[in-house]
Design an enzyme around this catalytic site. Sequence first.
Site, PDB file in Angstrom:
ATOM      1  N   GLY A  48      69.653  70.144 -91.641  1.00  0.00           N
ATOM      2  CA  GLY A  48      69.145  71.516 -91.529  1.00  0.00           C
ATOM      3  C   GLY A  48      67.705  71.661 -91.096  1.00  0.00           C
ATOM      4  O   GLY A  48      67.325  72.687 -90.524  1.00  0.00           O
ATOM      5  N   ASP A 107      67.471  75.676-102.579  1.00  0.00           N
ATOM      6  CA  ASP A 107      68.493  76.518-103.216  1.00  0.00           C
ATOM      7  C   ASP A 107      68.412  76.273-104.724  1.00  0.00           C
ATOM      8  O   ASP A 107      67.658  76.923-105.440  1.00  0.00           O
ATOM      9  CB  ASP A 107      69.843  76.097-102.622  1.00  0.00           C
ATOM     10  CG  ASP A 107      70.923  77.134-102.821  1.00  0.00           C
ATOM     11  OD1 ASP A 107      70.836  77.876-103.806  1.00  0.00           O
ATOM     12  OD2 ASP A 107      71.854  77.213-102.001  1.00  0.00           O
ATOM     13  N   LYS A 135      65.184  80.203-102.634  1.00  0.00           N
ATOM     14  CA  LYS A 135      65.966  81.201-103.377  1.00  0.00           C
ATOM     15  C   LYS A 135      65.612  81.093-104.856  1.00  0.00           C
ATOM     16  O   LYS A 135      66.232  80.315-105.593  1.00  0.00           O
ATOM     17  CB  LYS A 135      67.461  80.927-103.223  1.00  0.00           C
ATOM     18  CG  LYS A 135      68.040  81.236-101.865  1.00  0.00           C
ATOM     19  CD  LYS A 135      69.540  80.950-101.914  1.00  0.00           C
ATOM     20  CE  LYS A 135      70.236  81.295-100.632  1.00  0.00           C
ATOM     21  NZ  LYS A 135      71.660  80.889-100.670  1.00  0.00           N
ATOM     22  N   PHE A 156      74.146  84.259 -98.841  1.00  0.00           N
ATOM     23  CA  PHE A 156      74.573  83.200 -97.930  1.00  0.00           C
ATOM     24  C   PHE A 156      73.887  83.404 -96.582  1.00  0.00           C
ATOM     25  O   PHE A 156      74.274  84.280 -95.822  1.00  0.00           O
ATOM     26  CB  PHE A 156      76.088  83.236 -97.776  1.00  0.00           C
ATOM     27  CG  PHE A 156      76.675  81.924 -97.324  1.00  0.00           C
ATOM     28  CD1 PHE A 156      76.018  81.114 -96.413  1.00  0.00           C
ATOM     29  CD2 PHE A 156      77.885  81.489 -97.843  1.00  0.00           C
ATOM     30  CE1 PHE A 156      76.540  79.913 -95.999  1.00  0.00           C
ATOM     31  CE2 PHE A 156      78.428  80.280 -97.447  1.00  0.00           C
ATOM     32  CZ  PHE A 156      77.759  79.490 -96.520  1.00  0.00           C
ATOM     33  N   ASP A 163      73.662  76.166 -91.926  1.00  0.00           N
ATOM     34  CA  ASP A 163      75.026  76.247 -91.401  1.00  0.00           C
ATOM     35  C   ASP A 163      76.003  76.865 -92.382  1.00  0.00           C
ATOM     36  O   ASP A 163      75.758  76.937 -93.581  1.00  0.00           O
ATOM     37  CB  ASP A 163      75.534  74.841 -91.052  1.00  0.00           C
ATOM     38  CG  ASP A 163      75.884  74.029 -92.303  1.00  0.00           C
ATOM     39  OD1 ASP A 163      75.011  73.893 -93.186  1.00  0.00           O
ATOM     40  OD2 ASP A 163      77.037  73.551 -92.410  1.00  0.00           O
ATOM     41  N   ARG A 169      74.009  76.736 -86.925  1.00  0.00           N
ATOM     42  CA  ARG A 169      72.712  76.049 -86.963  1.00  0.00           C
ATOM     43  C   ARG A 169      71.869  76.408 -85.743  1.00  0.00           C
ATOM     44  O   ARG A 169      70.642  76.430 -85.806  1.00  0.00           O
ATOM     45  CB  ARG A 169      72.910  74.533 -86.998  1.00  0.00           C
ATOM     46  CG  ARG A 169      73.490  73.974 -88.290  1.00  0.00           C
ATOM     47  CD  ARG A 169      73.305  72.466 -88.320  1.00  0.00           C
ATOM     48  NE  ARG A 169      74.186  71.788 -89.258  1.00  0.00           N
ATOM     49  CZ  ARG A 169      73.915  71.580 -90.554  1.00  0.00           C
ATOM     50  NH1 ARG A 169      72.795  72.027 -91.058  1.00  0.00           N
ATOM     51  NH2 ARG A 169      74.765  70.942 -91.327  1.00  0.00           N
TER      52      ARG A 169
HETATM   53  C1  PRP Z   1      70.367  71.998 -97.711  1.00  0.00           C
HETATM   54  C2  PRP Z   1      68.859  71.959 -97.500  1.00  0.00           C
HETATM   55  C3  PRP Z   1      68.344  71.201 -98.661  1.00  0.00           C
HETATM   56  C4  PRP Z   1      69.377  71.435 -99.727  1.00  0.00           C
HETATM   57  C5  PRP Z   1      68.837  72.406-100.700  1.00  0.00           C
HETATM   58  O1  PRP Z   1      70.947  70.875 -97.157  1.00  0.00           O
HETATM   59  O2  PRP Z   1      68.529  71.343 -96.292  1.00  0.00           O
HETATM   60  O3  PRP Z   1      68.202  69.838 -98.367  1.00  0.00           O
HETATM   61  O4  PRP Z   1      70.539  71.997 -99.121  1.00  0.00           O
HETATM   62  O5  PRP Z   1      69.781  72.684-101.685  1.00  0.00           O
HETATM   63  P1  PRP Z   1      69.450  72.485-103.217  1.00  0.00           P
HETATM   64  O6  PRP Z   1      68.099  73.080-103.472  1.00  0.00           O
HETATM   65  O7  PRP Z   1      70.548  73.250-103.907  1.00  0.00           O
HETATM   66  O8  PRP Z   1      69.504  71.031-103.535  1.00  0.00           O
HETATM   67  P2  PRP Z   1      72.533  70.707 -97.088  1.00  0.00           P
HETATM   68  O9  PRP Z   1      73.010  69.957 -98.292  1.00  0.00           O
HETATM   69  O10 PRP Z   1      73.170  72.043 -96.850  1.00  0.00           O
HETATM   70  O11 PRP Z   1      72.715  69.760 -95.844  1.00  0.00           O
HETATM   71  P3  PRP Z   1      72.330  70.057 -94.304  1.00  0.00           P
HETATM   72  O12 PRP Z   1      70.834  70.121 -94.223  1.00  0.00           O
HETATM   73  O13 PRP Z   1      72.891  68.893 -93.561  1.00  0.00           O
HETATM   74  O14 PRP Z   1      72.981  71.359 -93.920  1.00  0.00           O
END
Ligand code: PRP
Length: 183
Positions: A48, A107, A135, A156, A163, A169
């Site tokens: 991401g 998140d 968030k 969301f 994504d 993305r």
């Molecule tokens: C997302 C983002 C963070 C993580 C945050 O990655 O890039 O690394 O989630 O979430 P959290 O605070 O609940 O731990 P994701 O796991 O969606 O993978 P991606 O970047 O490949 O989409």
Amino acid sequence: MDAAHIDDDLVNVLFTEAQIQEKLGELAARIEQDYEGEDLLIVGILRGAVMVMADMARALTRHVEMDWMAVSSYGSGTKSSGVVRILKDLDTDISGRHVLIVDEIIDTGLTLSWLTSNLTSRNPASVEICTLLRKPEAQRMPVDVKYVGWDIPNEFVVGYGLDYRERYRNLRDIGTLAPHVYS
Ligand code: PRP
């Protein structure tokens, strides 16, 4: 891809491409000031953070090194357990280095909390976090974040690296996904 190309899929556009670039410029200016005279390694968390890394690095008017990590869960329980598996580690020895983790969203905070401890155990000069979005309502683990673009509601969101099932993305803007897409 612009929001206009997927109009029906979004409830609204939270941040336009122009707003994102302006915010990254502000963050980059603060980072330059805070790390003046120091070497800096920025670490993007795949996948991401690709967009934020690319634009943040180019917003900086100083030298910066870039490296990447990919992390994943041990299954569906990971987000609750906070256990993270490293799929791709850094190529760089960060001992004695100033490290800035760059991600697009915090998140629950579990990923970044785990990553911060992991990188801190490698004896860097410092480890800080920069995230474009956070968030606060979803956060379950305290994370000390030095640079935040925006705090957003627990909705969301997709675009600019974020994504839903690997799509969106490449959306230039960040928007709230319409429930009909995922329900
Ligand atoms: C997302 C983002 C963070 C993580 C945050 O990655 O890039 O690394 O989630 O979430 P959290 O605070 O609940 O731990 P994701 O796991 O969606 O993978 P991606 O970047 O490949 O989409």
